[in-house]
Structures are given as C-alpha cells and as structure tokens.
Design an enzyme around this catalytic site. Structure first.
Site, PDB file in Angstrom:
ATOM      1  N   ALA A 151       3.564  -1.312   4.125  1.00 33.45           N
ATOM      2  CA  ALA A 151       2.842  -2.370   4.675  1.00 33.45           C
ATOM      3  C   ALA A 151       3.087  -3.802   4.101  1.00 33.45           C
ATOM      4  O   ALA A 151       2.185  -4.746   4.319  1.00 33.45           O
ATOM      5  CB  ALA A 151       1.269  -2.251   4.240  1.00 33.45           C
ATOM      6  N   GLY A 152       4.283  -3.992   4.075  1.00 29.25           N
ATOM      7  CA  GLY A 152       4.772  -5.503   3.508  1.00 29.25           C
ATOM      8  C   GLY A 152       4.479  -6.439   4.663  1.00 29.25           C
ATOM      9  O   GLY A 152       3.665  -7.350   4.440  1.00 29.25           O
TER      10      GLY A 152
ATOM     11  N   PRO B  27       9.306  -4.201  -0.581  1.00 26.96           N
ATOM     12  CA  PRO B  27      10.228  -3.705   0.444  1.00 26.96           C
ATOM     13  C   PRO B  27      10.094  -4.043   1.806  1.00 26.96           C
ATOM     14  O   PRO B  27       8.951  -3.667   2.388  1.00 26.96           O
ATOM     15  CB  PRO B  27      10.349  -2.306   0.248  1.00 26.96           C
ATOM     16  CG  PRO B  27       9.863  -2.173  -1.212  1.00 26.96           C
ATOM     17  CD  PRO B  27       8.884  -3.048  -1.323  1.00 26.96           C
TER      18      PRO B  27
ATOM     19  N   LYS C 205       0.838  -1.158  -0.271  1.00 26.95           N
ATOM     20  CA  LYS C 205       0.045   0.080   0.049  1.00 26.95           C
ATOM     21  C   LYS C 205       0.933   1.122  -0.184  1.00 26.95           C
ATOM     22  O   LYS C 205       2.044   1.373   0.484  1.00 26.95           O
ATOM     23  CB  LYS C 205      -1.056   0.203   1.245  1.00 26.95           C
ATOM     24  CG  LYS C 205      -0.323   0.039   2.796  1.00 26.95           C
ATOM     25  CD  LYS C 205      -0.002   1.804   3.056  1.00 26.95           C
ATOM     26  CE  LYS C 205       0.706   1.681   4.451  1.00 26.95           C
ATOM     27  NZ  LYS C 205       1.494   2.701   4.411  1.00 26.95           N
TER      28      LYS C 205
ATOM     29  N   ALA D 274      10.082  -3.215   5.786  1.00 26.75           N
ATOM     30  CA  ALA D 274      10.197  -2.022   6.682  1.00 26.75           C
ATOM     31  C   ALA D 274      10.366  -0.643   5.855  1.00 26.75           C
ATOM     32  O   ALA D 274      11.289   0.073   5.767  1.00 26.75           O
ATOM     33  CB  ALA D 274      11.418  -2.004   7.693  1.00 26.75           C
TER      34      ALA D 274
ATOM     35  N   ASP E  88      -2.688  -1.115   9.447  1.00 28.77           N
ATOM     36  CA  ASP E  88      -2.941  -1.366   7.913  1.00 28.77           C
ATOM     37  C   ASP E  88      -3.523  -2.414   7.517  1.00 28.77           C
ATOM     38  O   ASP E  88      -3.748  -2.640   6.176  1.00 28.77           O
ATOM     39  CB  ASP E  88      -1.565  -1.101   7.274  1.00 28.77           C
ATOM     40  CG  ASP E  88      -0.835   0.130   7.414  1.00 28.77           C
ATOM     41  OD1 ASP E  88      -1.454   1.180   7.764  1.00 28.77           O
ATOM     42  OD2 ASP E  88       0.425   0.138   7.438  1.00 28.77           O
TER      43      ASP E  88
HETATM   44  O1  C5P Z   1      -0.744  -0.548  13.873  1.00 27.54           O
HETATM   45  P1  C5P Z   1       0.615  -1.143  13.598  1.00 27.54           P
HETATM   46  O2  C5P Z   1       1.444  -2.092  14.307  1.00 27.54           O
HETATM   47  O3  C5P Z   1       1.063  -1.348  12.125  1.00 27.54           O
HETATM   48  O4  C5P Z   1       1.639   0.149  13.994  1.00 27.54           O
HETATM   49  C1  C5P Z   1       3.109   0.546  14.019  1.00 27.54           C
HETATM   50  C2  C5P Z   1       3.612   1.357  15.132  1.00 27.54           C
HETATM   51  O5  C5P Z   1       3.278   2.817  14.256  1.00 27.54           O
HETATM   52  C3  C5P Z   1       2.499   1.617  16.332  1.00 27.54           C
HETATM   53  O6  C5P Z   1       3.376   0.678  17.215  1.00 27.54           O
HETATM   54  C4  C5P Z   1       2.743   3.075  16.756  1.00 27.54           C
HETATM   55  O7  C5P Z   1       4.273   3.352  17.002  1.00 27.54           O
HETATM   56  C5  C5P Z   1       2.810   3.686  15.291  1.00 27.54           C
HETATM   57  N1  C5P Z   1       1.374   3.710  14.893  1.00 27.54           N
HETATM   58  C6  C5P Z   1       0.870   5.257  15.417  1.00 27.54           C
HETATM   59  N2  C5P Z   1      -0.579   5.523  15.089  1.00 27.54           N
HETATM   60  C7  C5P Z   1      -1.245   4.882  14.212  1.00 27.54           C
HETATM   61  C8  C5P Z   1      -0.605   3.994  13.720  1.00 27.54           C
HETATM   62  C9  C5P Z   1       0.612   3.404  13.922  1.00 27.54           C
HETATM   63  O8  C5P Z   1       1.383   5.965  16.296  1.00 27.54           O
HETATM   64  N3  C5P Z   1      -2.548   5.446  14.034  1.00 27.54           N
END
Ligand code: C5P
Length: 303
Positions: free
Chosen positions: A104-105, A98, A11, A100, A140
């Site tokens: 959104a891999g 890719p 994405k 990281a 995501d």
């Molecule tokens: O939800 P996900 O695990 O993909 O998020 C990864 C990190 O990105 C979270 O641990 C947080 O630090 C940050 N994040 C955030 N606010 C969001 C989505 C992600 O701070 N709405």
C-alpha cells in the site's frame, strides 16, 4: 498556511479473503490489515497560485510516477476541489516503502497527502472527516489513515479497528520488480475458473482474531492467510523459493504480502527477526530485506 509533513505507514494483510468479482471488476474482500513501521513522509507546502507539483525522493523514487496518475497528487487535487480550496500545493514524497510491492505504498502516500494538505490549508479536518475521500482514491487508503490493526470489508475500504495485544516482528523480502495489483486479481479469477473453484463470500478466520488478542506469535503464525498468494505465485513462481527459504531460517510463517511480490515473514521475536533478515539478505533471492514491527498508528502529522 505553512508546510506540513505527515508520516504514513505501510500495510500488510494478515488475512485476505477474496470473493467472486462484481460487474465493475472489483472483488468483495474480508481482510485484516496491520500497519507496520515502514514509512513514507509527505510534505505539503501550500501555494497561493492554485498550482500542484509532486516530487519523489529516495532510492525508490524512479519507480514512482510524477504525472497526474500519482496518487498523492490526485488526493491533494480531490481534497481541494471538494472543499473549494483555491490554493495549490507542492508535494514532496520521501519513500522507504517498496513500490508496487503489495504494501500500500501509493495508498499511504495518498492518505498522507490528504492529512498534510488539510492541515496546510487550515481546513480543520481530522482523519475521520477524510475517510470518504480516501475511499474514492483507493481501497486501502482509509485504512492507511487509521493504521493499527483493522478489519476491512466491501472493497477493503470499510474499516473497523481490531483489538490486539503487544506487537509482532515482521521481515520483508522485496523483489526486483513490482507486480501490478489488477493483474494479480485477474490471475486469481483465471485460476478459479480453470480449476472450477466457486469463490464463496469472503470471511476472516475467527482464529486470527483470537491470535491477535492473545499476542502470541505462534498462534498468529497458523492463522495467517492470503487468497491472492496462489495467483502471485503463478505469475512469479520464484517467490515460492523465497517463502521456503524464510521458513527454513527461523520464520514462524511465510506469506505473500497482499498482491505481492513482497514476501512477508513472522519472526518469533526481534532478535530472530534480525537473524532472519541477515539470512535473507545473503540468500540472493530478493533485492532488499526490511524489518519492522506492527501494529503502528496511521498517517500522523510530524510538524
Ligand atoms: O482500490 P485500488 O485502486 O487500490 O485497487 C487496485 C486494483 O486492485 C483495482 O483496479 C482492481 O483491479 C483490484 N482490486 C479488486 N478488488 C478489490 C480491491 C482492488 O479487484 N477489492
């Protein structure tokens, strides 16, 4: 029960508006996601003994954890536990997205694993039945199930499809080293604090939605935005050179992809996309260059 392979897309965020952090550290978002034609494939082979394994294949395999933190493995275990499944699964992930990279891999592998295991175990669940579990796995992941173009709100996990016309041509400059998403959000909070910027409630620019409806890449180019870009550039100042290079070589717009460090370029058409990709590949500014169109559907069963 049989082996099932699911293909799931990367994405990008066409807009990413980030509000002030909640007490749990997450941030309220208003975003427009688009799924693009870069894919990971996940194969789930059911096991009668209830065990789970995960293997990652492809050039990028070394960068993906295969312990319990692997998001596809967590997805499979979560689905099994919530649906009282006694079977397990061997998961094989073939990565081309890719790692990281702000695309959104990991999330898309989790979406693929949910769909693949649900089918492999014969649970009779569709994407709509899996969005709740998807949201538990990551912000995501629900979008990766539905794909196409969608508005994301809440943490990003609440998604509503957006109408678009035609398709857009994207080029991606992939960096040598990934950027951890939590670090980029923390840097955004620090920058805002230092500059005494009071973050407002997040919102998506209406011009973006009308540009998507028009199908006109020039209109889309001026409507793209990413609140995380300054934070990613503060952590990786050299990405600024990559963005400028793309703009100097035919891109209509250049943007950090999500939390970065992948840089995203909008090309006026497919041929200009190829030309831009060739220029970027010889620039010495990035590890790999990829080209893909969007929107494309979310996680889907290949067989
Ligand atoms: O939800 P996900 O695990 O993909 O998020 C990864 C990190 O990105 C979270 O641990 C947080 O630090 C940050 N994040 C955030 N606010 C969001 C989505 C992600 O701070 N709405």
């Amino acid at each position: 029960m049989r082996a099932v392979t699911v293909r799931s897309p990367a994405k990008i965020n066409l807009a990413l508006s980030v509000g002030p952090p909640w007490a749990d550290g997450f941030h309220p978002l208003a975003t427009v996601y688009q799924a693009v034609a870069l894919y990971d494939d996940v194969t789930a082979t059911p096991r009668a003994d209830g065990e789970f394994t995960v293997e990652v294949r492809g050039d990028l395999a070394d960068a993906v954890p295969v312990d319990e933190s692997n998001l596809a493995l967590r997805a499979a275990r979560l689905l099994a536990s919530r649906h009282d499944v006694t079977a397990g699964a061997d998961l094989v992930i073939r990565k081309t997205i890719p790692v990281a990279g702000g695309m959104a891999g990991g999330s898309t592998d989790a979406a693929a694993a949910l769909v693949a295991c649900a089918r492999a175990w014969g649970l009779g669940l569709g994407a709509a039945d899996l969005t709740g579990l998807a949201a538990e796995l990551g912000s995501d992941v629900p979008f990766c199930l539905i794909g196409h173009t969608a508005l994301g709100s809440g943490r990003g996990e609440q998604v509503t499809e957006v109408l678009t016309r035609g398709s857009f041509q994207w080029v991606f400059a992939v960096s040598d080293e990934g950027l951890p998403t939590p670090e980029v959000y923390r840097e955004l909070d620090r920058l805002r604090e230092r500059k005494r910027i009071r973050a407002l409630a997040p919102s998506v620019p209406p011009t973006l939605l009308s540009a998507l409806l028009s199908g006109d890449p020039s209109a889309l180019a001026v409507a793209l935005s990413n609140d995380l870009q300054d934070a990613a550039l503060a952590l990786r100042p050299e990405l600024g050179d990559t963005l400028r290079y793309g703009l100097d070589h035919g891109a209509l717009a250049a943007l950090v992809s999500g939390s970065g460090p992948t840089c995203l370029f909008l090309a006026p058409d497919a041929q200009a996309g190829v030309d831009l990709a060739v220029e970027l590949a010889s620039s010495g500014l990035c590890r790999t260059v990829r080209q893909a169109e969007g929107p494309v559907p979310g996680a889907r069963v290949l067989g």
